[in-house]
Design a protein around this motif. Structure first.
Motif, PDB file in Angstrom:
ATOM      1  N   ASN A  94     -67.982 -62.685  41.042  1.00  6.58           N
ATOM      2  CA  ASN A  94     -69.185 -63.310  41.593  1.00  6.58           C
ATOM      3  C   ASN A  94     -70.382 -62.364  41.624  1.00  6.58           C
ATOM      4  N   GLU A  95     -70.211 -61.161  41.045  1.00  2.00           N
ATOM      5  CA  GLU A  95     -71.274 -60.159  41.072  1.00  2.00           C
ATOM      6  C   GLU A  95     -72.410 -60.555  40.134  1.00  2.00           C
ATOM      7  N   ARG A  96     -73.632 -60.569  40.661  1.00  2.00           N
ATOM      8  CA  ARG A  96     -74.792 -60.948  39.858  1.00  2.00           C
ATOM      9  C   ARG A  96     -75.510 -59.740  39.263  1.00  2.00           C
ATOM     10  N   ASP A  97     -75.212 -58.534  39.743  1.00  7.80           N
ATOM     11  CA  ASP A  97     -75.845 -57.327  39.216  1.00  7.80           C
ATOM     12  C   ASP A  97     -75.072 -56.861  37.986  1.00  7.80           C
ATOM     13  N   PRO A  98     -75.677 -56.908  36.795  1.00 13.28           N
ATOM     14  CA  PRO A  98     -74.943 -56.507  35.589  1.00 13.28           C
ATOM     15  C   PRO A  98     -74.697 -55.005  35.508  1.00 13.28           C
ATOM     16  N   ASP A  99     -75.396 -54.233  36.333  1.00  5.71           N
ATOM     17  CA  ASP A  99     -75.266 -52.771  36.292  1.00  5.71           C
ATOM     18  C   ASP A  99     -74.207 -52.320  37.293  1.00  5.71           C
ATOM     19  N   THR A 100     -73.016 -52.890  37.160  1.00  4.64           N
ATOM     20  CA  THR A 100     -71.908 -52.643  38.073  1.00  4.64           C
ATOM     21  C   THR A 100     -70.666 -52.272  37.283  1.00  4.64           C
ATOM     22  N   LEU A 101     -70.010 -51.199  37.702  1.00  3.83           N
ATOM     23  CA  LEU A 101     -68.734 -50.804  37.124  1.00  3.83           C
ATOM     24  C   LEU A 101     -67.667 -50.846  38.210  1.00  3.83           C
ATOM     25  N   MET A 102     -66.519 -51.435  37.884  1.00  4.90           N
ATOM     26  CA  MET A 102     -65.386 -51.419  38.798  1.00  4.90           C
ATOM     27  C   MET A 102     -64.272 -50.564  38.212  1.00  4.90           C
ATOM     28  N   VAL A 103     -63.752 -49.647  39.020  1.00  3.61           N
ATOM     29  CA  VAL A 103     -62.611 -48.837  38.620  1.00  3.61           C
ATOM     30  C   VAL A 103     -61.365 -49.718  38.639  1.00  3.61           C
ATOM     31  N   MET A 104     -60.513 -49.562  37.643  1.00  4.39           N
ATOM     32  CA  MET A 104     -59.290 -50.362  37.572  1.00  4.39           C
ATOM     33  C   MET A 104     -58.294 -49.633  36.699  1.00  4.39           C
ATOM     34  N   GLY A 105     -57.185 -50.295  36.387  1.00  4.57           N
ATOM     35  CA  GLY A 105     -56.200 -49.672  35.516  1.00  4.57           C
ATOM     36  C   GLY A 105     -54.869 -50.391  35.570  1.00  4.57           C
ATOM     37  N   LEU A 106     -53.822 -49.654  35.270  1.00 11.46           N
ATOM     38  CA  LEU A 106     -52.480 -50.230  35.200  1.00 11.46           C
ATOM     39  C   LEU A 106     -52.084 -50.922  36.491  1.00 11.46           C
ATOM     40  N   VAL A 107     -52.478 -50.354  37.628  1.00 15.52           N
ATOM     41  CA  VAL A 107     -52.128 -50.951  38.921  1.00 15.52           C
ATOM     42  C   VAL A 107     -52.675 -52.367  39.024  1.00 15.52           C
ATOM     43  N   MET A 108     -53.927 -52.555  38.618  1.00 13.89           N
ATOM     44  CA  MET A 108     -54.527 -53.889  38.698  1.00 13.89           C
ATOM     45  C   MET A 108     -53.860 -54.848  37.726  1.00 13.89           C
ATOM     46  N   VAL A 109     -53.465 -54.370  36.556  1.00 12.61           N
ATOM     47  CA  VAL A 109     -52.792 -55.221  35.574  1.00 12.61           C
ATOM     48  C   VAL A 109     -51.538 -55.837  36.204  1.00 12.61           C
ATOM     49  N   GLY A 110     -50.755 -55.012  36.888  1.00  8.39           N
ATOM     50  CA  GLY A 110     -49.553 -55.525  37.534  1.00  8.39           C
ATOM     51  C   GLY A 110     -49.848 -56.391  38.737  1.00  8.39           C
ATOM     52  N   ALA A 111     -50.856 -56.003  39.517  1.00  6.67           N
ATOM     53  CA  ALA A 111     -51.173 -56.742  40.739  1.00  6.67           C
ATOM     54  C   ALA A 111     -51.675 -58.146  40.447  1.00  6.67           C
ATOM     55  N   VAL A 112     -52.376 -58.328  39.346  1.00  5.74           N
ATOM     56  CA  VAL A 112     -52.831 -59.661  38.966  1.00  5.74           C
ATOM     57  C   VAL A 112     -51.633 -60.595  38.808  1.00  5.74           C
ATOM     58  N   GLU A 113     -50.554 -60.070  38.244  1.00  3.89           N
ATOM     59  CA  GLU A 113     -49.353 -60.893  38.034  1.00  3.89           C
ATOM     60  C   GLU A 113     -48.601 -61.123  39.338  1.00  3.89           C
ATOM     61  N   THR A 114     -48.357 -60.070  40.106  1.00  5.89           N
ATOM     62  CA  THR A 114     -47.551 -60.218  41.325  1.00  5.89           C
ATOM     63  C   THR A 114     -48.275 -61.011  42.403  1.00  5.89           C
TER      64      THR A 114
END
Length: 337
Positions: A94-114
């Motif tokens: 829902n972020e409207r600011d295009p100048d935004t970076l979110m840190v993520m990685g393998l942990v998020m890949v698994g968490a999306v599924e679980t």
């Protein structure tokens, strides 16, 4: 990356661009966003976890070095913890600011599924893979377990009586615990029954549980536990890399300990899903410029992070493959149906 997008990026490089300077909290796009270059001077960094863990360390390193190296004028960090990063991921959608970076990685890949997250990483804009880090299995300093085999065999024998803590459910730490039990001979249903895993939304929580003797063992990135191992308040049983970790030269690998498991935890950054190609190209340029500095190289060495830099189509392809691999692994070890 599809052919049309590659063509757009090539076109951007060839345009005599009108550079637009961002106002605070975002850049000002041209009337035709697909054809005009963008310059970002104020960047927002979102860490989808509580303070103290590897994502937080990564986000704050990015913020500090991007400003110190004068790549951007400001890069404040916001922590949004919960559910292995999927709370932050929903916010990014829902972020409207295009100048935004979110840190993520393998942990998020698994968490999306679980977590059966309605918002998926595929809905966002991949920007870069940054680092790769081995995990380490630790126990409190006064633990009864002298080796990894002692710990794993006790889980096999006594099940829920042995407690293991780490990051979020379905993340790299949780996956590693399941893989070790699979190597010890348990099937998916048995792993689900016997593995007593306590997830946390930040590295600080897991550290407190281990140091307080509230759990039998812990798993996290080497960088998160290193100071406690060096101080003697934790003992390292094994690392998850395929070779010795320089910071822990006397600690065996999990494979050397009798379990054929190698797993490293990569981290990267993504942006909101609806940004245009000009903003995507500028965000990729920013992280590439940082990657090429001596300061970033020194940060990797200090933290014990391996350089795993990928951008563009290469990162997009890697991410697609990693999501498929992690989903299959989670199913095989009984962490998702």
């Amino acid at each position: 990356m599809n052919t049309a997008r590659i063509g757009t990026l090539v076109a951007l490089a060839a345009v005599a661009a009108v550079t637009l300077t961002s106002c605070a909290g975002g850049s000002a796009p041209a009337a035709d966003q697909s054809d005009e270059a963008v310059t970002v001077t104020d960047l927002s960094i979102v860490v989808p976890a509580d303070p103290g863990g590897g994502w937080d360390q990564t986000g704050r390193a990015l913020s500090q070095l991007l400003t110190e190296e004068k790549i951007v004028g400001s890069a404040p960090v916001t922590n949004v913890g919960g559910a292995g990063g999927t709370v932050g991921l929903a916010q990014l959608a829902n972020e409207r600011d295009p100048d935004t970076l979110m840190v993520m990685g393998l942990v998020m890949v698994g968490a999306v599924e679980t977590n059966a997250s309605a918002v998926r990483i595929e809905d966002m804009t991949p920007i870069a893979r940054l680092t790769d880090e081995p995990l380490v299995v630790v126990v409190p300093a006064d633990s009864e377990y002298d080796t990894l085999e002692d710990l794993v065999e006790d889980v096999v024998d006594t099940g829920q009586a042995v407690t293991i803590t780490g990051g979020s459910a379905g993340g790299a730490d949780h996956i590693l615990a399941g893989l070790m039990l699979e190597e010890a001979g348990l099937d998916g249903a048995e792993i689900a029954e016997k593995l007593n895993y306590t997830p946390n939304s930040g590295g600080g929580e897991a550290t407190s549980l281990i140091l307080g003797g509230k759990v039998s063992a812990g798993i996290s990135g080497v960088g998160e536990f290193l100071q406690h191992i060096e101080a003697g308040t934790m003992r390292a049983l094994a690392v998850s890399s395929d070779a010795e970790v320089p910071q822990l030269p006397d600690v065996p690998t999990i494979t050397d300990s009798g379990y054929d498991v190698v797993l490293t935890n990569w981290r990267g950054v993504i942006a909101p899903g609806d940004i245009d190609d000009a903003h995507r190209a500028e965000l990729e340029r920013i992280v590439t410029e940082l990657h090429d500095t001596d300061a970033w190289t020194e940060e990797l060495e200090t933290r014990g992070w391996a350089d795993a830099f990928l951008t563009g189509a290469e990162f997009e392809d890697y991410l697609t493959g990693n999501i498929d691999e992690v989903t299959t692994t989670l199913q095989n070890i009984g962490l998702v149906g």
